[in-house]
Scaffold this motif. Structure first.
Motif, PDB file in Angstrom:
ATOM      1  N   PHE A 141       5.306  -7.988  13.912  1.00  0.00           N
ATOM      2  CA  PHE A 141       4.881  -6.298  13.511  1.00  0.00           C
ATOM      3  C   PHE A 141       4.949  -5.956  12.452  1.00  0.00           C
ATOM      4  O   PHE A 141       4.311  -5.126  11.797  1.00  0.00           O
ATOM      5  CB  PHE A 141       5.684  -5.685  14.662  1.00  0.00           C
ATOM      6  N   LEU A 142       6.284  -6.459  11.767  1.00  0.00           N
ATOM      7  CA  LEU A 142       6.845  -5.673  10.286  1.00  0.00           C
ATOM      8  C   LEU A 142       5.527  -6.338   9.252  1.00  0.00           C
ATOM      9  O   LEU A 142       5.231  -5.502   8.269  1.00  0.00           O
ATOM     10  CB  LEU A 142       7.827  -5.963  10.066  1.00  0.00           C
ATOM     11  N   ARG A 143       5.384  -7.580   9.360  1.00  0.00           N
ATOM     12  CA  ARG A 143       4.397  -8.207   8.534  1.00  0.00           C
ATOM     13  C   ARG A 143       3.011  -7.492   8.601  1.00  0.00           C
ATOM     14  O   ARG A 143       2.241  -7.725   7.457  1.00  0.00           O
ATOM     15  CB  ARG A 143       4.496  -9.710   8.674  1.00  0.00           C
ATOM     16  N   LYS A 144       2.625  -7.123   9.491  1.00  0.00           N
ATOM     17  CA  LYS A 144       1.007  -6.647   9.814  1.00  0.00           C
ATOM     18  C   LYS A 144       1.065  -5.076   9.662  1.00  0.00           C
ATOM     19  O   LYS A 144       0.046  -4.487   8.889  1.00  0.00           O
ATOM     20  CB  LYS A 144       0.882  -6.986  11.359  1.00  0.00           C
ATOM     21  N   HIS A 145       2.286  -4.475   9.891  1.00  0.00           N
ATOM     22  CA  HIS A 145       2.235  -2.899   9.582  1.00  0.00           C
ATOM     23  C   HIS A 145       3.079  -2.333   8.850  1.00  0.00           C
ATOM     24  O   HIS A 145       2.939  -1.204   8.436  1.00  0.00           O
ATOM     25  CB  HIS A 145       2.419  -2.127  10.944  1.00  0.00           C
ATOM     26  N   LEU A 146       4.067  -2.942   8.366  1.00  0.00           N
ATOM     27  CA  LEU A 146       5.120  -2.428   7.359  1.00  0.00           C
ATOM     28  C   LEU A 146       4.766  -2.954   5.991  1.00  0.00           C
ATOM     29  O   LEU A 146       4.579  -2.436   4.810  1.00  0.00           O
ATOM     30  CB  LEU A 146       6.445  -2.533   7.906  1.00  0.00           C
ATOM     31  N   PHE A 147       5.182  -4.378   5.768  1.00  0.00           N
ATOM     32  CA  PHE A 147       5.102  -5.272   4.501  1.00  0.00           C
ATOM     33  C   PHE A 147       3.887  -4.802   3.742  1.00  0.00           C
ATOM     34  O   PHE A 147       3.974  -4.754   2.394  1.00  0.00           O
ATOM     35  CB  PHE A 147       5.560  -6.389   4.594  1.00  0.00           C
ATOM     36  N   PRO A 148       2.763  -5.043   4.243  1.00  0.00           N
ATOM     37  CA  PRO A 148       1.551  -4.741   3.493  1.00  0.00           C
ATOM     38  C   PRO A 148       1.189  -3.502   2.941  1.00  0.00           C
ATOM     39  O   PRO A 148       0.626  -3.280   2.005  1.00  0.00           O
ATOM     40  CB  PRO A 148       0.220  -5.087   4.349  1.00  0.00           C
ATOM     41  N   ASN A 149       2.073  -2.347   3.342  1.00  0.00           N
ATOM     42  CA  ASN A 149       2.010  -1.071   2.749  1.00  0.00           C
ATOM     43  C   ASN A 149       3.101  -0.540   1.986  1.00  0.00           C
ATOM     44  O   ASN A 149       3.209   0.365   1.414  1.00  0.00           O
ATOM     45  CB  ASN A 149       2.072  -0.167   4.111  1.00  0.00           C
ATOM     46  N   LEU A 150       3.683  -1.707   1.519  1.00  0.00           N
ATOM     47  CA  LEU A 150       4.915  -1.370   0.414  1.00  0.00           C
ATOM     48  C   LEU A 150       4.326  -1.238  -0.939  1.00  0.00           C
ATOM     49  O   LEU A 150       3.438  -2.018  -1.356  1.00  0.00           O
ATOM     50  CB  LEU A 150       5.917  -2.387   0.367  1.00  0.00           C
ATOM     51  N   PRO A 151       4.601  -0.011  -1.469  1.00  0.00           N
ATOM     52  CA  PRO A 151       4.122   0.114  -2.871  1.00  0.00           C
ATOM     53  C   PRO A 151       4.785  -0.640  -3.841  1.00  0.00           C
ATOM     54  O   PRO A 151       5.978  -1.094  -3.803  1.00  0.00           O
ATOM     55  CB  PRO A 151       4.254   1.521  -3.088  1.00  0.00           C
ATOM     56  N   ASN A 152       3.987  -0.840  -4.831  1.00  0.00           N
ATOM     57  CA  ASN A 152       4.780  -1.636  -6.038  1.00  0.00           C
ATOM     58  C   ASN A 152       5.330  -2.682  -5.755  1.00  0.00           C
ATOM     59  O   ASN A 152       6.522  -2.883  -6.123  1.00  0.00           O
ATOM     60  CB  ASN A 152       5.482  -0.731  -6.969  1.00  0.00           C
TER      61      ASN A 152
END
Length: 232
Positions: A141-152
């Motif tokens: 879940f995190l690798r799909k929805h959270l980690f790709p959206n981390l800035p910088n």
């Protein structure tokens, strides 16, 4: 308006084995109190668990992604990801606020978009998902929805929001910034502070934190968002 949790499961491509856990994750204490649900629990215990699960999963992700980073750098990077402004952003991207069960009073006062509530709901969801399907599904879940959206992602994400806000206010001659601690709540070992930042009588942002400095940083972050200031 509160949306059906079945819609959320479809959107996330996740099917809970125990739907009651998902419902609990999105149940605010104001709803429980208003409906006198007795043994039915709000999401606070799941929030506690989700906080720990996030710490572990984010730590593992950073450990793998940045093999050259020191322990101190990884700690700062993790803190920037699991802080309230970041969790609020993730919850907003997933429209979590529209699924929360709220009491009428909380609903009328804008609870559905309140930063602290959104951050708590994100942690509660992670806790519920962990209990329902385990750590590996949480990682997916995190690798799909959270980690790709981390800035910088190529550098440390530590940002001094207060400094950025001060510079913006000065550049635009808006006046003198002032921070106020407007509330303190919780037991001594889990104290939470609420800070507001304003210029004159104009409120720019509000944030919460485990210390006064952290609450002020979160308030500054919310102010920058409200002013549409992009931090590179």
């Amino acid at each position: 308006m509160q949306r059906n949790l079945k819609q959320l499961q479809i959107a996330l491509d996740i099917s809970f084995r125990k739907p009651e856990l998902l419902r609990q994750a999105f149940t605010h204490s104001s709803y429980v109190n208003e409906h006198r649900l007795g043994n039915y629990q709000d999401n606070e215990r799941l929030e506690f668990l989700g906080d720990a699960v996030l710490e572990l999963t984010v730590s593992e992700y950073l450990f793998e992604k940045y093999p050259g980073r020191s322990e101190g750098e990884l700690t700062k990077l993790r803190a920037s990801i699991v802080c309230e402004p970041s969790l609020v952003s993730f919850a907003e991207q997933l429209t979590f606020g529209s699924y929360v069960l709220l009491g009428k009073g909380e609903e009328l006062t804008g609870g559905r978009t309140r930063p602290a509530l959104l951050a708590d709901v994100f942690e509660s969801f992670v806790g519920a998902l962990y209990l329902d399907q385990g750590l590996e599904v949480v990682n997916v879940f995190l690798r799909k929805h959270l980690f790709p959206n981390l800035p910088n992602q190529g550098r440390l994400l530590t940002v001094d929001f207060k400094t950025h806000l001060q510079e913006y206010i000065q550049q635009h001659n808006m006046g003198v910034l002032e921070y106020k601690i407007v509330d303190e709540r919780g037991p001594a070992h889990e104290r939470e502070f609420v800070a507001r930042v304003q210029v004159g009588e104009k409120l720019l942002g509000e944030g919460t934190g485990r210390s006064k400095k952290e609450a002020e940083q979160h308030a500054a972050a919310r102010a920058l968002e409200a002013l549409n200031v992009q931090i590179q």
